[in-house]
Design a protein around this motif. Sequence first.
Motif, short mmCIF file in Angstrom:
data_model
loop_
_atom_site.label_atom_id
_atom_site.label_comp_id
_atom_site.label_asym_id
_atom_site.label_seq_id
_atom_site.Cartn_x
_atom_site.Cartn_y
_atom_site.Cartn_z
N ASP A 48 0.84 -1.20 0.00
CA ASP A 48 0.00 0.00 0.00
C ASP A 48 0.87 1.25 0.00
OD1 ASP A 48 -2.43 -1.47 0.17
OD2 ASP A 48 -2.28 -1.52 2.36
N GLU A 49 1.84 1.28 0.89
CA GLU A 49 2.69 2.45 1.04
C GLU A 49 3.58 2.68 -0.18
OE1 GLU A 49 3.38 4.55 3.91
OE2 GLU A 49 1.73 3.76 5.10
N ILE A 50 4.19 1.62 -0.68
CA ILE A 50 5.12 1.75 -1.81
C ILE A 50 4.38 1.98 -3.12
CG2 ILE A 50 6.85 0.51 -3.19
CD1 ILE A 50 7.62 -0.91 -0.50
N GLY A 51 3.32 1.20 -3.34
CA GLY A 51 2.58 1.29 -4.60
C GLY A 51 1.96 2.66 -4.84
N THR A 52 1.52 3.31 -3.80
CA THR A 52 0.88 4.62 -3.97
C THR A 52 1.91 5.70 -4.31
OG1 THR A 52 0.97 4.92 -1.58
CG2 THR A 52 -1.11 4.15 -2.49
N GLN A 53 3.13 5.54 -3.86
CA GLN A 53 4.15 6.57 -4.10
C GLN A 53 4.58 6.65 -5.57
OE1 GLN A 53 6.89 7.52 -1.25
NE2 GLN A 53 5.64 6.82 0.43
N THR A 54 4.37 5.58 -6.32
CA THR A 54 4.76 5.58 -7.73
C THR A 54 3.61 5.98 -8.65
OG1 THR A 54 4.26 3.22 -7.94
CG2 THR A 54 6.53 3.83 -7.36
N ASP A 55 2.44 6.22 -8.07
CA ASP A 55 1.28 6.62 -8.87
C ASP A 55 1.52 8.00 -9.49
OD1 ASP A 55 -1.48 7.97 -9.25
OD2 ASP A 55 -2.00 5.87 -8.86
N PRO A 56 1.24 8.18 -10.79
CA PRO A 56 1.47 9.47 -11.45
C PRO A 56 0.72 10.63 -10.80
CG PRO A 56 0.77 7.79 -13.04
CD PRO A 56 0.73 7.17 -11.69
N ARG A 57 -0.46 10.37 -10.21
CA ARG A 57 -1.22 11.44 -9.56
C ARG A 57 -0.49 11.97 -8.34
NH1 ARG A 57 -6.55 7.84 -9.33
NH2 ARG A 57 -4.89 6.38 -8.92
N ARG B 183 2.83 11.94 -8.06
CA ARG B 183 3.98 12.68 -8.59
C ARG B 183 3.58 14.10 -8.99
NH1 ARG B 183 7.06 8.16 -12.26
NH2 ARG B 183 7.55 6.78 -10.52
N GLN B 184 2.37 14.26 -9.51
CA GLN B 184 1.87 15.59 -9.89
C GLN B 184 1.46 16.39 -8.66
OE1 GLN B 184 -1.28 14.71 -12.66
NE2 GLN B 184 0.08 14.93 -14.42
N ASN B 185 0.89 15.70 -7.66
CA ASN B 185 0.39 16.36 -6.46
C ASN B 185 0.63 15.45 -5.26
OD1 ASN B 185 -0.97 17.64 -4.43
ND2 ASN B 185 -2.97 17.62 -5.43
N PRO B 186 1.71 15.66 -4.51
CA PRO B 186 2.04 14.79 -3.38
C PRO B 186 0.91 14.64 -2.35
CG PRO B 186 3.90 16.20 -3.88
CD PRO B 186 2.74 16.68 -4.73
N ALA B 187 0.03 15.63 -2.24
CA ALA B 187 -1.08 15.55 -1.29
C ALA B 187 -2.06 14.44 -1.67
CB ALA B 187 -1.81 16.88 -1.21
#
Length: 132
Positions: free
Chosen positions: A43-52, A54-58
């Motif tokens: 959950d933690e790792i997979g979400t960090q690579t999501d393009p959304r 990368r565009q908006n860390p929030a």
Amino acid sequence: MPTATIAGAGLRTEYPFVLPRGFVDEQGTVHRDGVMRLATARDEIGTQTDPRVRQNPAYLTVLLLERTLVRLGTLPEVDTLVVECLFASDLAFLQDLYRRINQHGHTEVDVTCPSCGHGYAVELSGGGPGEG
């Protein structure tokens, strides 16, 4: 509500909660009761690579909650649109709950009575209007 365990070890993995306000669906139904599970490394790792993200860390918060919210009221699923449409107070509540269960392993906080000095634990996952 039953608590999930892993291999009979008694590890609590799901936490029931009651939102302060609740998610209002298209039919006007308010969904307040829910269950959040412990986050996994995936959950933690997979979400960090999501393009959304990368565009908006929030946006990381939205994705983590979408993955860990097992149930919310009678909704068939909790997706990113549901999380995006939560009231700000409910989003803050869920962020705090996520942090508490994943960092501390519980939803209680120790408090002391200002009158008598007696200490006790208070459940923060909510239970009714005005509670939490």
